[in-house]
Motif scaffolding. Structure first.
Motif, PDB file in Angstrom:
ATOM      1  N   MET A   1     -36.147   8.293  26.089  1.00 28.44           N
ATOM      2  CA  MET A   1     -35.417   6.863  25.959  1.00 28.44           C
ATOM      3  C   MET A   1     -33.944   6.948  25.496  1.00 28.44           C
ATOM      4  SD  MET A   1     -36.182   4.159  23.121  1.00 28.44           S
ATOM      5  CE  MET A   1     -35.738   4.965  21.536  1.00 28.44           C
ATOM      6  N   VAL A   2     -33.151   6.443  26.388  1.00 30.37           N
ATOM      7  CA  VAL A   2     -31.750   6.541  26.360  1.00 30.37           C
ATOM      8  C   VAL A   2     -31.386   6.044  25.109  1.00 30.37           C
ATOM      9  CG1 VAL A   2     -31.361   4.079  27.366  1.00 30.37           C
ATOM     10  CG2 VAL A   2     -29.667   6.042  27.554  1.00 30.37           C
ATOM     11  N   GLN A   3     -30.217   6.766  24.662  1.00 30.19           N
ATOM     12  CA  GLN A   3     -29.543   6.406  23.198  1.00 30.19           C
ATOM     13  C   GLN A   3     -28.412   5.561  23.354  1.00 30.19           C
ATOM     14  OE1 GLN A   3     -29.021  10.206  21.260  1.00 30.19           O
ATOM     15  NE2 GLN A   3     -30.460   9.615  19.679  1.00 30.19           N
ATOM     16  N   ILE A   4     -28.244   4.545  22.559  1.00 30.68           N
ATOM     17  CA  ILE A   4     -27.257   3.511  22.726  1.00 30.68           C
ATOM     18  C   ILE A   4     -26.194   3.843  21.589  1.00 30.68           C
ATOM     19  CG2 ILE A   4     -26.796   1.105  22.862  1.00 30.68           C
ATOM     20  CD1 ILE A   4     -28.363   2.135  25.207  1.00 30.68           C
ATOM     21  N   GLY A   5     -24.982   3.770  22.047  1.00 30.58           N
ATOM     22  CA  GLY A   5     -23.595   4.029  21.107  1.00 30.58           C
ATOM     23  C   GLY A   5     -22.875   2.757  21.065  1.00 30.58           C
ATOM     24  N   TYR A   6     -22.120   2.699  19.830  1.00 29.71           N
ATOM     25  CA  TYR A   6     -21.055   1.957  19.650  1.00 29.71           C
ATOM     26  C   TYR A   6     -19.562   2.455  19.488  1.00 29.71           C
ATOM     27  CZ  TYR A   6     -18.094  -1.474  16.941  1.00 29.71           C
ATOM     28  OH  TYR A   6     -17.207  -2.380  16.750  1.00 29.71           O
ATOM     29  N   GLY A 206     -25.227  22.799  33.029  1.00 29.19           N
ATOM     30  CA  GLY A 206     -25.312  21.652  31.840  1.00 29.19           C
ATOM     31  C   GLY A 206     -26.486  21.052  32.005  1.00 29.19           C
ATOM     32  N   ALA A 207     -27.525  21.938  32.682  1.00 32.42           N
ATOM     33  CA  ALA A 207     -28.901  21.416  32.631  1.00 32.42           C
ATOM     34  C   ALA A 207     -29.487  21.454  31.397  1.00 32.42           C
ATOM     35  CB  ALA A 207     -29.796  22.245  33.580  1.00 32.42           C
ATOM     36  N   GLY A 208     -30.180  20.351  30.968  1.00 27.36           N
ATOM     37  CA  GLY A 208     -30.698  20.009  29.730  1.00 27.36           C
ATOM     38  C   GLY A 208     -29.827  19.830  28.622  1.00 27.36           C
ATOM     39  N   LYS A 209     -28.482  19.632  28.855  1.00 27.47           N
ATOM     40  CA  LYS A 209     -27.566  19.142  27.944  1.00 27.47           C
ATOM     41  C   LYS A 209     -27.534  17.683  27.896  1.00 27.47           C
ATOM     42  CE  LYS A 209     -25.178  23.559  28.014  1.00 27.47           C
ATOM     43  NZ  LYS A 209     -23.910  24.145  28.450  1.00 27.47           N
ATOM     44  N   PRO A 210     -26.912  17.044  26.625  1.00 30.02           N
ATOM     45  CA  PRO A 210     -26.654  15.645  26.836  1.00 30.02           C
ATOM     46  C   PRO A 210     -25.643  15.152  27.660  1.00 30.02           C
ATOM     47  CG  PRO A 210     -26.799  16.353  24.454  1.00 30.02           C
ATOM     48  CD  PRO A 210     -26.542  17.746  25.332  1.00 30.02           C
ATOM     49  N   LYS A 211     -25.846  14.001  28.375  1.00 33.93           N
ATOM     50  CA  LYS A 211     -24.795  13.256  29.115  1.00 33.93           C
ATOM     51  C   LYS A 211     -24.656  11.909  28.842  1.00 33.93           C
ATOM     52  CE  LYS A 211     -27.519  16.359  31.711  1.00 33.93           C
ATOM     53  NZ  LYS A 211     -28.724  16.642  31.489  1.00 33.93           N
ATOM     54  N   VAL A 212     -23.457  11.601  28.424  1.00 40.24           N
ATOM     55  CA  VAL A 212     -22.882  10.396  27.763  1.00 40.24           C
ATOM     56  C   VAL A 212     -21.985   9.676  28.703  1.00 40.24           C
ATOM     57  CG1 VAL A 212     -21.733   9.635  25.535  1.00 40.24           C
ATOM     58  CG2 VAL A 212     -22.891  12.003  25.509  1.00 40.24           C
ATOM     59  N   GLY A 213     -22.428   8.187  28.612  1.00 39.23           N
ATOM     60  CA  GLY A 213     -21.659   7.447  29.403  1.00 39.23           C
ATOM     61  C   GLY A 213     -21.054   6.449  28.580  1.00 39.23           C
ATOM     62  N   GLN A 214     -20.077   5.495  29.249  1.00 37.73           N
ATOM     63  CA  GLN A 214     -19.604   4.426  28.529  1.00 37.73           C
ATOM     64  C   GLN A 214     -19.367   3.281  29.282  1.00 37.73           C
ATOM     65  OE1 GLN A 214     -15.514   4.590  27.195  1.00 37.73           O
ATOM     66  NE2 GLN A 214     -16.123   4.355  24.994  1.00 37.73           N
ATOM     67  N   LEU A 215     -19.939   1.912  28.696  1.00 37.11           N
ATOM     68  CA  LEU A 215     -19.646   0.919  29.486  1.00 37.11           C
ATOM     69  C   LEU A 215     -18.972  -0.399  28.690  1.00 37.11           C
ATOM     70  CD1 LEU A 215     -20.905  -1.065  31.723  1.00 37.11           C
ATOM     71  CD2 LEU A 215     -22.936  -1.397  30.268  1.00 37.11           C
ATOM     72  N   PRO A 216     -18.006  -1.040  29.110  1.00 34.08           N
ATOM     73  CA  PRO A 216     -17.362  -2.190  28.411  1.00 34.08           C
ATOM     74  C   PRO A 216     -18.236  -3.202  28.550  1.00 34.08           C
ATOM     75  CG  PRO A 216     -16.372  -1.631  30.669  1.00 34.08           C
ATOM     76  CD  PRO A 216     -17.375  -0.566  30.471  1.00 34.08           C
ATOM     77  N   VAL A 293     -25.445   6.088  26.285  1.00 29.61           N
ATOM     78  CA  VAL A 293     -24.541   5.222  26.777  1.00 29.61           C
ATOM     79  C   VAL A 293     -23.940   4.425  25.506  1.00 29.61           C
ATOM     80  CG1 VAL A 293     -23.944   3.097  28.029  1.00 29.61           C
ATOM     81  CG2 VAL A 293     -25.824   4.698  28.862  1.00 29.61           C
ATOM     82  N   ALA A 294     -22.503   4.610  25.353  1.00 33.52           N
ATOM     83  CA  ALA A 294     -21.668   3.986  24.539  1.00 33.52           C
ATOM     84  C   ALA A 294     -21.086   2.316  24.896  1.00 33.52           C
ATOM     85  CB  ALA A 294     -20.604   4.720  24.032  1.00 33.52           C
ATOM     86  N   LEU A 295     -21.463   1.584  24.234  1.00 30.65           N
ATOM     87  CA  LEU A 295     -21.005   0.058  24.568  1.00 30.65           C
ATOM     88  C   LEU A 295     -19.628  -0.191  23.882  1.00 30.65           C
ATOM     89  CD1 LEU A 295     -24.249  -1.841  24.288  1.00 30.65           C
ATOM     90  CD2 LEU A 295     -23.226  -0.574  26.452  1.00 30.65           C
ATOM     91  N   VAL A 296     -18.785  -0.699  24.863  1.00 29.70           N
ATOM     92  CA  VAL A 296     -17.619  -1.192  24.112  1.00 29.70           C
ATOM     93  C   VAL A 296     -17.424  -2.817  24.084  1.00 29.70           C
ATOM     94  CG1 VAL A 296     -14.865  -1.098  24.544  1.00 29.70           C
ATOM     95  CG2 VAL A 296     -16.382   0.976  25.484  1.00 29.70           C
ATOM     96  N   GLN A 297     -17.194  -3.329  23.263  1.00 30.87           N
ATOM     97  CA  GLN A 297     -17.144  -4.832  23.106  1.00 30.87           C
ATOM     98  C   GLN A 297     -15.870  -5.101  23.048  1.00 30.87           C
ATOM     99  OE1 GLN A 297     -18.895  -7.640  23.284  1.00 30.87           O
ATOM    100  NE2 GLN A 297     -17.677  -8.899  21.985  1.00 30.87           N
ATOM    101  N   VAL A 298     -15.581  -5.952  24.204  1.00 32.22           N
ATOM    102  CA  VAL A 298     -14.110  -6.303  24.491  1.00 32.22           C
ATOM    103  C   VAL A 298     -13.526  -7.362  23.465  1.00 32.22           C
ATOM    104  CG1 VAL A 298     -12.386  -7.193  25.823  1.00 32.22           C
ATOM    105  CG2 VAL A 298     -14.386  -5.768  26.679  1.00 32.22           C
TER     106      VAL A 298
END
Length: 321
Positions: A1-6, A206-216, A293-298
């Motif tokens: 399950m994807v983790q969701i960040g702030y 990087g196989a098996g390591k965390p991959k962190v994205g960001q989305l506004p 995935v880290a969310l950016v609230q504008v």
């Protein structure tokens, strides 16, 4: 399950507000947090740029469980890599193991303030690689002497070193940075849901390591207001990092994005309160192989309403991904 960040976006809120926001984010159930590290906002309408490391120190004391992370710190111009290592080690102690050090090769917007010329991307990558290697060596303990192409370190030692060094995340935008991240990083960082970035990272170690994205995102019960706010404060995002890394100030970003329309921004940033639209925007990251995935609230003044909605509506919907 994807983790969701702030995201604690230092360009759009003052230091006390940022700490209040991450405390609330922890309370409503975000899995982790990230913090931008800028000397200047992209656009004057954002209006803020406090010192990220002071904010993080306060956040480490005000929270108890939510992980913290720089997204991202440039260790090559404004900060010497030996100083970055000291700051990160100290913060890891304050956060009791909850801190990750996100690093990137930087933007002219923030780094020009020390008066150095902004070199080519190839030179910046050379400097960045050497800087990460210095930080890693200091994290191992002992006295470090380094005389390299770009940096000198003389008899440096971290006297307050955590039992577990902060994991190092490396921002990527193409194959050269993926190679650096795979070789030197504990996780990868990106701002676009491109599978080739994940694959490049994995291919280079990087196989098996965390991959962190960001989305506004721009939550508001009034969608038109959300679109206007996203356009006013986040249209800089349309330039892409190859352009954004070169521009030196907010006036330049304003000029470069003067023809970006509201509808252009609304196509790339989910606006309003339709939870399905927000979930649809996160899904490409999951499909590309990102684990977080880290969310950016504008909008700095619109965090509380977003956090309330996220806790009750958005996070449960995203868990289903």
């Amino acid at each position: 399950m994807v983790q969701i960040g702030y995201t604690m976006m230092t360009e759009q809120a003052g230091p006390r507000e940022l700490v209040d926001h991450v405390v609330r984010a922890e309370g409503v159930g975000f899995d982790f947090s990230v913090t931008s590290d800028h000397y200047s906002p992209w656009l004057a309408s954002q209006g803020h740029a406090p010192y990220a490391w002071s904010v993080l120190g306060a956040a480490a004391q005000a929270t108890s469980t939510i992980p913290l992370m720089t997204y991202v710190t440039c260790p090559t111009f404004r900060y010497h890599p030996a100083v970055v290592a000291q700051k990160a080690a100290t913060l890891q102690l304050l956060a009791e193991g909850r801190f990750r050090l996100g690093l990137g090769s930087g933007e002219n917007l923030n780094e020009h303030v020390v008066g150095a010329d902004w070199p080519t991307v190839e030179v910046r990558q050379e400097m960045f690689t050497e800087a990460v290697e210095i930080i890693r060596e200091l994290f191992r303990g002992g006295v470090v002497n380094h005389h390299g192409t770009h940096y000198d370190v003389a008899a440096a030692k971290l006297w307050d070193l955590p039992d577990q060094a902060p994991p190092i995340g490396i921002a990527v935008s193409g194959e050269p940075s993926c190679e650096i991240a795979g070789r030197l990083g504990d996780l990868v960082i990106a701002t676009e849901p491109k599978a080739e970035l994940v694959q490049g990272f994995e291919r280079h170690g990087g196989a098996g390591k965390p991959k962190v994205g960001q989305l506004p995102v721009c939550f508001d019960t009034d969608r038109d207001a959300a679109v206007k706010r996203a356009h006013d404060q986040f249209r800089w995002f349309a330039g892409g990092w190859k352009v954004n890394a070169e521009l030196p100030g907010p006036a330049n970003f304003a000029g470069a994005t003067q023809f970006v329309r509201e509808e252009d921004v609304a196509q790339s940033i989910p606006c309003g309160d339709d939870v399905d639209e927000f979930v649809a925007a996160v899904r490409p990251y999951v499909e590309a192989g990102f684990t977080e995935v880290a969310l950016v609230q504008v909008g700095g003044g619109h965090q509380e309403s977003f956090l309330d909605w996220a806790g009750k509506t958005l996070l449960p919907a995203l868990r289903a991904l």
